[in-house]
Design an enzyme around this catalytic site. Structure first.
Site, short mmCIF file in Angstrom:
data_model
loop_
_atom_site.label_atom_id
_atom_site.label_comp_id
_atom_site.label_asym_id
_atom_site.label_seq_id
_atom_site.Cartn_x
_atom_site.Cartn_y
_atom_site.Cartn_z
N LYS A 238 -5.89 4.94 2.83
CA LYS A 238 -6.54 3.65 2.59
C LYS A 238 -6.76 2.96 3.93
O LYS A 238 -5.81 2.71 4.67
CB LYS A 238 -5.68 2.75 1.71
CG LYS A 238 -5.81 3.04 0.23
CD LYS A 238 -5.20 1.89 -0.57
CE LYS A 238 -5.29 2.14 -2.05
NZ LYS A 238 -4.69 1.02 -2.82
N GLU A 280 8.50 -2.63 0.93
CA GLU A 280 7.77 -1.49 0.35
C GLU A 280 8.73 -0.36 -0.04
O GLU A 280 8.49 0.35 -1.02
CB GLU A 280 6.70 -0.96 1.33
CG GLU A 280 5.62 -1.97 1.72
CD GLU A 280 4.55 -2.21 0.65
OE1 GLU A 280 4.62 -1.58 -0.42
OE2 GLU A 280 3.66 -3.04 0.90
N LYS A 322 5.19 8.33 -1.75
CA LYS A 322 3.80 7.98 -1.49
C LYS A 322 2.90 9.22 -1.51
O LYS A 322 1.84 9.22 -2.11
CB LYS A 322 3.68 7.27 -0.14
CG LYS A 322 2.26 6.90 0.26
CD LYS A 322 1.87 5.49 -0.13
CE LYS A 322 0.43 5.17 0.17
NZ LYS A 322 0.24 3.96 0.95
N ARG A 336 -2.21 5.68 -8.72
CA ARG A 336 -2.00 5.14 -7.40
C ARG A 336 -1.91 3.62 -7.39
O ARG A 336 -1.26 3.03 -6.52
CB ARG A 336 -3.14 5.59 -6.45
CG ARG A 336 -2.92 5.12 -5.04
CD ARG A 336 -3.84 5.81 -4.03
NE ARG A 336 -3.55 5.31 -2.70
CZ ARG A 336 -4.04 5.81 -1.59
NH1 ARG A 336 -4.83 6.86 -1.64
NH2 ARG A 336 -3.73 5.29 -0.42
N HIS A 343 1.64 -6.70 -5.18
CA HIS A 343 0.61 -6.90 -4.17
C HIS A 343 -0.48 -7.89 -4.60
O HIS A 343 -1.09 -8.53 -3.76
CB HIS A 343 -0.04 -5.57 -3.78
CG HIS A 343 0.82 -4.73 -2.88
ND1 HIS A 343 2.10 -4.34 -3.22
CD2 HIS A 343 0.61 -4.23 -1.63
CE1 HIS A 343 2.61 -3.61 -2.23
NE2 HIS A 343 1.73 -3.53 -1.25
N HIS A 347 -1.08 -10.68 -2.20
CA HIS A 347 -2.35 -10.90 -1.51
C HIS A 347 -2.80 -12.36 -1.66
O HIS A 347 -3.39 -12.93 -0.75
CB HIS A 347 -3.44 -9.98 -2.07
CG HIS A 347 -3.33 -8.57 -1.58
ND1 HIS A 347 -4.19 -7.58 -1.99
CD2 HIS A 347 -2.48 -7.99 -0.71
CE1 HIS A 347 -3.86 -6.44 -1.39
NE2 HIS A 347 -2.82 -6.67 -0.62
N HIS A 360 3.08 -9.08 5.64
CA HIS A 360 2.66 -8.47 4.38
C HIS A 360 3.87 -8.23 3.45
O HIS A 360 3.83 -8.58 2.26
CB HIS A 360 1.94 -7.15 4.68
CG HIS A 360 1.54 -6.37 3.47
ND1 HIS A 360 0.67 -6.87 2.51
CD2 HIS A 360 1.88 -5.12 3.05
CE1 HIS A 360 0.51 -5.96 1.56
NE2 HIS A 360 1.22 -4.89 1.86
#
Lengths: 459, 459
Positions: A238, A280, A322, A336, A343, A347, A360
């Site tokens: 990504k 994460e 991942k 996915r 998030h 975001h 983040h």
């Protein structure tokens, strides 16, 4: 909840898809992912899974494969198998390797200390004679010379250019991206060149998107130097930049030639960045790997104290999770999306609060707390999970409440342009069932979302 | 020329590649493409062609396939077969269909008059309920209403937004591209939306790249309204924008859902644009389809007079040529580069002279004359081809000499950043052998290039 016709909640199962262990546990119309992860299970690919009845639970027993009796789909040995080659390595300086299996776009993730002192690892993935290293003004002074040395040692035909971008999420924009193109074009780099991303997630995402777009696509290599980039953003292809109205709205799916994680680079990482990356790591446990979450609960202090072995294990296991998900669903048609737990809320915080105010992972930590809160309000998880999530995030010194400035309206306006909106309906990743299970669904009671927003932010 | 070790001149044959009729005719180290094209030959894919001796010449005889005796490769029936479905159509309003075969990214090209009055053609390729039409201030006023009608007729659930960009090559830049992203994001378009490119090559390239990048990739449809876009740029998935130092340096390979060519849109096309498009039509004849070139020589006056049947045939046959090449070599590892005959010289003119001063096809026409001149200086073609190329371009009212302003240095500096440069060596498409044959090679005498430049421009 009745099995109403909601076209989005069944996106995981309504088309050919694949998970390593995927079980539909009730008769609601949403899909339920139950993934008890490696090391003891082998990932398998179902080339076609019927949407009506899905139960896969496959464990490796020696070399044979046992499967639950209700598997109704054709199962074939997977090209998406995630290998841990470290088990058999004899050379102590050899890196641990996690493979991301994507057919002819497969690539290795090298993990270990001192890898930047092993030039062959990088050099075998460089195409052509010209390299452009993309880094920032924080990481460049620390590691650029070392990377140039690794690229050129014993390899005099290779010439290396570099472009140093300003550090920070607020520079993840088109203007800054153009500096990479300018440098590449002014240096007359051709299609046989290689871009190298040296830095955290922002550098990796921007360099990757530049590589995807320069001359319609050239090769690139990821050298992530933050926990966040090492466990998440450098793996899976990504890439992209932000728009002032939303994060990562412009980009591409584009895979690197390799990911090189030199864990020594974490020695210079600020504490706050370390904690951000752990958000994460914790996410992988919550969505698909209960055993890993339990390991984290026992080892969170070691991780915070930068115990090298604990960090190396956390990075490796995160990369395995991942890589497995990406191998099964590269373009995010369903599975996915579950990697985005927290998030969507996160975001909204990053965009509403202004890029760069929070890291983040800090925003994702709060987002996970909000997603867990909403899951509990829906009756999908019990309160022990709520408490455990709060507890581990607090030990990691991560925030569990959004900034005061955020309003319900700010959340809603940013969430409306989230990439997971489909035909106007917002789909979320929520926990459901025992620890380590989640759903990706638009089929939830809107009241629960409103209640969560009201519980966390002012109206 | 001796068989020296030049890694670039053998790029067409040194890796697994495929052409419909590919013959190596001498022992120099470059590859020689000989393509006597459809309708009488069927395209075939060689899954592995030995670089040392290549001769394929396969013609469909009834349902059987005969092949030349020296074929040493394993040949299998092609997924890249280009079908002309018009032969069997019974409905007179049904479009001619040329298929671009790219596995799960295959799509049809619809060709015919009145296609914008057949809403089902567009509607079956629209994903989701939201559409963004990208057009310009010349084409929008003429056809936007018609396209919106075609998208929404009998289809009330679909809503259509539009963004109107300024017309011209000089706006094919990042600032203008951002207007498309701005509009899409402000309109809250999600991943299930569809972009529609309505206009010429600039609009198609920009809309395609926006579609490739928006939310990391959404669906798009091409409605080309110029001959240039209909016979070349809308087909094959090359998208992108210019950089002030070079054309199309930033972009993506990204395929549309369909290409809809309503030949009625040519009624409003300016004469100069018509001629510009014919340059690409002539190109197909020169590089791979001698029979088509001969047809053009007989019909150039009919084409210039906009005879509908002549234009429809030229468009169809050009699309067949383009579709076949793209199906065999989507990412331009070799064969596809031959479509750029004259483009390296032409890009230098466009960039040096300033985007928008000359139309793309005008620059390509001069570029083809220069490539043909150089091929003749190398002794690779006889002078009858030189004369025929001059003759047909002059009849098409296309230029055959670069603008006065151009210098040798201007050509050389732009050509140095051409995408076909590999490890510093400029590869060119040149004619070699009888009409309809070309090579893509870096193995040529530099003196011939210098002589051609000196013959056409001041020092």
């Amino acid at each position: 909840m009745a099995s109403t016709a909601n076209p989005f909640s069944i996106s995981l199962s309504s088309k050919p898809t694949a998970t390593s262990s995927l079980r539909k546990i009730n008769h609601s119309s949403d899909s339920f992912l139950r993934v008890q992860n490696p090391p003891n299970s082998v990932s398998l690919r179902s080339s076609f899974i019927s949407p009506s009845s899905i139960e896969l639970n496959l464990n490796r027993v020696g070399n044979s494969i046992s499967s639950a009796s209700r598997v109704k789909s054709r199962i074939c040995a997977s090209s998406a198998q995630v290998m841990d080659q470290s088990v058999t390595k004899s050379d102590p300086t050899a890196p641990t390797i996690v493979d991301v299996n994507l057919g002819n776009r497969s690539y290795p993730i090298y993990i270990g200390p001192g890898l930047l002192d092993q030039p062959h690892l990088l050099q075998k993935h460089v195409h052509g004679k010209r390299v452009l290293v993309v880094t920032n003004d924080k990481v460049g002074p620390l590691y650029l010379d070392k990377v140039v040395e690794a690229l050129t040692k014993g390899n005099p035909n290779v010439s290396v250019e570099s472009v140093i971008l300003p550090d920070g999420e607020k520079y993840k924009d088109m203007d800054t991206l153009m500096k990479v193109f300018d440098k590449a074009i002014e240096s007359r780099l051709d299609r046989r060149c290689t871009f190298v991303a040296l830095g955290g997630g922002v550098i990796g995402d921007m360099c990757g998107y530049a590589a995807a777009s320069y001359l319609r696509g050239i090769n690139f290599i990821q050298i992530p130097t933050t926990v966040m980039a090492q466990v998440d953003s450098s793996v899976g292809g990504k890439t992209g930049i932000n728009h002032h109205l939303g994060k990562n709205l412009i980009g591409a799916f584009y895979q690197p030639q390799c990911v090189l994680i030199d864990t020594d680079t974490l020695n210079t990482l600020p504490d706050r960045e370390l904690a951000s990356g752990l958000a994460e790591v914790i996410k992988y446990g919550l969505i698909r790997d209960a055993e890993f979450f339990e390991w984290q609960e026992k080892n969170i202090q070691a991780l915070m104290a930068r115990d090298p072995n604990a960090l190396a294990y956390a990075i490796k296991r995160s990369c395995e999770n991942k890589a497995e998900v990406v191998s099964l669903d590269e373009k995010e048609s369903g599975l996915r999306a579950t990697l985005n737990l927290g998030h969507t809320f996160g975001h909204a915080i990053e965009t509403g609060f202004g890029y760069g105010q929070w890291l983040h992972g800090e925003a994702v930590a709060v987002g996970m707390v909000m997603a867990v809160d909403m899951s509990y309000r829906l009756g999908w998880i019990d309160d022990s999970i709520v408490k455990r999530v709060h507890n581990i995030l607090q030990q990691a010194k991560l925030p569990t409440f959004p900034p005061e400035i955020m309003t319900v309206e700010m959340f809603k306006s940013v969430m409306a342009v989230d990439k997971k909106v489909a035909d106007g309906l917002l789909r979320l990743i929520l926990l459901k069932g025992p620890l380590g299970n989640c759903v990706f669904t638009g089929d939830y009671d809107r009241k629960a979302l409103d209640e969560t927003l009201r519980a966390f932010v002012k109206p």
